[in-house]
Design a protein around this motif. Structure first.
Motif, PDB file in Angstrom:
ATOM      1  N   PRO A 178      48.178  37.634  38.732  1.00  0.00           N
ATOM      2  CA  PRO A 178      47.760  38.865  38.061  1.00  0.00           C
ATOM      3  C   PRO A 178      46.298  39.166  38.351  1.00  0.00           C
ATOM      4  CG  PRO A 178      47.921  37.068  36.483  1.00  0.00           C
ATOM      5  CD  PRO A 178      48.465  36.545  37.781  1.00  0.00           C
ATOM      6  N   ILE A 179      46.023  40.413  38.642  1.00  0.00           N
ATOM      7  CA  ILE A 179      44.650  40.876  38.862  1.00  0.00           C
ATOM      8  C   ILE A 179      44.440  42.092  37.977  1.00  0.00           C
ATOM      9  CG2 ILE A 179      42.965  41.740  40.517  1.00  0.00           C
ATOM     10  CD1 ILE A 179      44.589  40.370  42.731  1.00  0.00           C
ATOM     11  N   ASP A 180      43.645  41.927  36.945  1.00  0.00           N
ATOM     12  CA  ASP A 180      43.322  43.049  36.069  1.00  0.00           C
ATOM     13  C   ASP A 180      42.153  43.811  36.672  1.00  0.00           C
ATOM     14  OD1 ASP A 180      45.245  42.570  33.987  1.00  0.00           O
ATOM     15  OD2 ASP A 180      44.043  40.854  33.388  1.00  0.00           O
ATOM     16  N   TYR A 181      42.335  45.122  36.838  1.00  0.00           N
ATOM     17  CA  TYR A 181      41.298  45.960  37.442  1.00  0.00           C
ATOM     18  C   TYR A 181      40.836  46.957  36.386  1.00  0.00           C
ATOM     19  CZ  TYR A 181      38.783  48.349  41.185  1.00  0.00           C
ATOM     20  OH  TYR A 181      37.799  48.881  41.977  1.00  0.00           O
ATOM     21  N   VAL A 182      39.667  46.706  35.828  1.00  0.00           N
ATOM     22  CA  VAL A 182      39.099  47.578  34.796  1.00  0.00           C
ATOM     23  C   VAL A 182      38.245  48.616  35.498  1.00  0.00           C
ATOM     24  CG1 VAL A 182      37.812  47.670  32.618  1.00  0.00           C
ATOM     25  CG2 VAL A 182      38.994  45.546  33.281  1.00  0.00           C
ATOM     26  N   ALA A 183      38.576  49.896  35.301  1.00  0.00           N
ATOM     27  CA  ALA A 183      37.904  50.921  36.101  1.00  0.00           C
ATOM     28  C   ALA A 183      38.057  52.307  35.489  1.00  0.00           C
ATOM     29  CB  ALA A 183      38.478  50.933  37.523  1.00  0.00           C
ATOM     30  N   ASP A 184      37.223  53.210  35.982  1.00  0.00           N
ATOM     31  CA  ASP A 184      37.372  54.628  35.676  1.00  0.00           C
ATOM     32  C   ASP A 184      37.535  55.360  36.999  1.00  0.00           C
ATOM     33  OD1 ASP A 184      37.529  57.040  34.392  1.00  0.00           O
ATOM     34  OD2 ASP A 184      35.497  57.021  33.562  1.00  0.00           O
ATOM     35  N   VAL A 185      38.444  56.309  37.027  1.00  0.00           N
ATOM     36  CA  VAL A 185      38.777  56.979  38.291  1.00  0.00           C
ATOM     37  C   VAL A 185      37.646  57.851  38.829  1.00  0.00           C
ATOM     38  CG1 VAL A 185      41.272  56.924  38.019  1.00  0.00           C
ATOM     39  CG2 VAL A 185      39.970  58.770  36.949  1.00  0.00           C
ATOM     40  N   VAL A 186      36.689  58.234  37.978  1.00  0.00           N
ATOM     41  CA  VAL A 186      35.561  59.041  38.459  1.00  0.00           C
ATOM     42  C   VAL A 186      34.340  58.191  38.782  1.00  0.00           C
ATOM     43  CG1 VAL A 186      36.286  61.155  37.291  1.00  0.00           C
ATOM     44  CG2 VAL A 186      34.775  59.538  36.102  1.00  0.00           C
TER      45      VAL A 186
ATOM     46  N   VAL B 116      35.516  52.417  45.704  1.00  0.00           N
ATOM     47  CA  VAL B 116      35.074  51.503  46.766  1.00  0.00           C
ATOM     48  C   VAL B 116      35.574  50.093  46.473  1.00  0.00           C
ATOM     49  CG1 VAL B 116      33.067  50.441  47.870  1.00  0.00           C
ATOM     50  CG2 VAL B 116      33.051  52.894  47.344  1.00  0.00           C
ATOM     51  N   GLY B 117      35.443  49.671  45.216  1.00  0.00           N
ATOM     52  CA  GLY B 117      35.890  48.336  44.841  1.00  0.00           C
ATOM     53  C   GLY B 117      37.378  48.156  45.035  1.00  0.00           C
ATOM     54  N   TRP B 118      38.134  49.217  44.788  1.00  0.00           N
ATOM     55  CA  TRP B 118      39.586  49.172  44.991  1.00  0.00           C
ATOM     56  C   TRP B 118      39.906  48.912  46.468  1.00  0.00           C
ATOM     57  CZ3 TRP B 118      43.608  49.377  41.573  1.00  0.00           C
ATOM     58  CH2 TRP B 118      44.879  49.652  42.091  1.00  0.00           C
ATOM     59  N   ALA B 119      39.218  49.642  47.342  1.00  0.00           N
ATOM     60  CA  ALA B 119      39.435  49.451  48.782  1.00  0.00           C
ATOM     61  C   ALA B 119      39.025  48.049  49.215  1.00  0.00           C
ATOM     62  CB  ALA B 119      38.654  50.506  49.561  1.00  0.00           C
ATOM     63  N   ARG B 120      37.942  47.550  48.638  1.00  0.00           N
ATOM     64  CA  ARG B 120      37.487  46.207  49.001  1.00  0.00           C
ATOM     65  C   ARG B 120      38.437  45.137  48.455  1.00  0.00           C
ATOM     66  NH1 ARG B 120      30.900  46.955  48.113  1.00  0.00           N
ATOM     67  NH2 ARG B 120      30.532  48.053  50.094  1.00  0.00           N
TER      68      ARG B 120
ATOM     69  N   GLN C 131      28.244  56.154  52.838  1.00  0.00           N
ATOM     70  CA  GLN C 131      28.244  55.200  53.941  1.00  0.00           C
ATOM     71  C   GLN C 131      29.052  53.952  53.600  1.00  0.00           C
ATOM     72  OE1 GLN C 131      26.831  55.305  57.178  1.00  0.00           O
ATOM     73  NE2 GLN C 131      28.104  53.467  57.344  1.00  0.00           N
ATOM     74  N   GLN C 132      28.820  53.415  52.400  1.00  0.00           N
ATOM     75  CA  GLN C 132      29.539  52.202  52.011  1.00  0.00           C
ATOM     76  C   GLN C 132      31.029  52.488  51.820  1.00  0.00           C
ATOM     77  OE1 GLN C 132      27.974  49.059  49.793  1.00  0.00           O
ATOM     78  NE2 GLN C 132      25.957  49.980  49.514  1.00  0.00           N
ATOM     79  N   ALA C 133      31.334  53.673  51.314  1.00  0.00           N
ATOM     80  CA  ALA C 133      32.743  54.050  51.167  1.00  0.00           C
ATOM     81  C   ALA C 133      33.411  54.135  52.537  1.00  0.00           C
ATOM     82  CB  ALA C 133      32.852  55.382  50.441  1.00  0.00           C
ATOM     83  N   GLY C 134      32.714  54.749  53.492  1.00  0.00           N
ATOM     84  CA  GLY C 134      33.256  54.852  54.838  1.00  0.00           C
ATOM     85  C   GLY C 134      33.496  53.486  55.459  1.00  0.00           C
ATOM     86  N   ASP C 135      32.573  52.566  55.214  1.00  0.00           N
ATOM     87  CA  ASP C 135      32.739  51.213  55.727  1.00  0.00           C
ATOM     88  C   ASP C 135      33.975  50.544  55.123  1.00  0.00           C
ATOM     89  OD1 ASP C 135      30.450  51.556  57.203  1.00  0.00           O
ATOM     90  OD2 ASP C 135      29.155  50.457  55.823  1.00  0.00           O
ATOM     91  N   ALA C 136      34.332  50.968  53.890  1.00  0.00           N
ATOM     92  CA  ALA C 136      35.509  50.402  53.215  1.00  0.00           C
ATOM     93  C   ALA C 136      36.789  51.146  53.586  1.00  0.00           C
ATOM     94  CB  ALA C 136      35.304  50.440  51.702  1.00  0.00           C
TER      95      ALA C 136
END
Length: 219
Positions: free
Chosen positions: A10-18, A24-28, A85-90
């Motif tokens: 299980p991987i709990d991902y605490v996040a807000d869509v905006v 970026v973290g999701w892609a990573r 830039q970091q998003a593009g790298d991801a």
């Protein structure tokens, strides 16, 4: 909460869509899982709202960003350029300078929660983030969210009815409050195997090490 099988992590991902770093973290995270193909993940979306006080119709994003970070256009441009830039790298595309509205994300979280009940949480979560950051859609609008859900196999009429009834609104608010009470002060925040917590959108290699640690602890 979706229960994992013995073979799953299980991987709990605490996040807000905006939150751009959540996208970026999701892609990573996906990149990290690609480095650990022996792991069968069960990703569980955990709602978090950065701006729960926003009206349901949303507010002007430029004004909100200026209030948060100041009105210096050069500083804002530098922040956005580094982020893009970091998003593009991801491997994802962000268009922060083209987004007109900052929505209240309660409705978006509700859609993801409903999708999770049908085993489609991760794909719908990613679709919602992509809709906001890349496709420039208003993810505060239940009609837009209904279209996203239907495109991923959720029943259109059921989603529309739930939104019209306000179903799940309090659940999301309570989930966000619970996350803050548990000590989550920033997102993204990931919990691997209910044992190893990581705060921030770290590179895939670092997240892969967290996965390794979670497996060791579990063993």
């Amino acid at each position: 909460m979706t229960a994992p099988t013995p073979a799953q992590m299980p991987i709990d991902y605490v996040a807000d869509v905006v939150c751009p770093w959540c996208y970026v973290g999701w892609a990573r995270l996906k990149g990290a899982l690609g480095l650990r193909l022996q792991v069968e993940p069960l990703i569980r979306w955990r709602p978090y709202q950065l701006n729960p006080e926003l009206p349901e119709e949303g507010v002007d994003r430029a004004a909100l960003m200026a209030a948060k970070f100041g009105s210096d256009p050069e500083r804002m441009r530098a922040i956005q350029d580094a982020l893009v830039q970091q998003a593009g790298d991801a491997g994802i595309e962000l268009k922060p300078d083209q987004i007109e509205k900052s929505p209240n994300t309660n409705a978006a979280h509700r859609l993801i929660v409903w999708a999770e009940l049908e085993g489609k949480g991760p794909e719908v979560a990613e679709a919602v983030m992509r809709a906001y950051w890349s496709e420039l859609r208003d993810i505060g609008d239940p009609a837009v969210l209904t279209e996203i859900g239907a495109a991923h196999g959720l029943d259109r009429e059921t989603i529309a009815r739930r939104f019209a009834e306000g179903a799940g609104k309090d659940f999301v608010s309570q989930a966000c409050e619970a996350a803050m009470r548990s000590g989550v002060q920033g997102v993204p925040f990931m919990i691997f195997n209910d044992r190893v917590a990581v705060s921030g959108a770290h590179p895939p290699e670092q997240l892969a090490l967290a996965i390794d640690k979670a497996r060791e602890v579990a063993a």
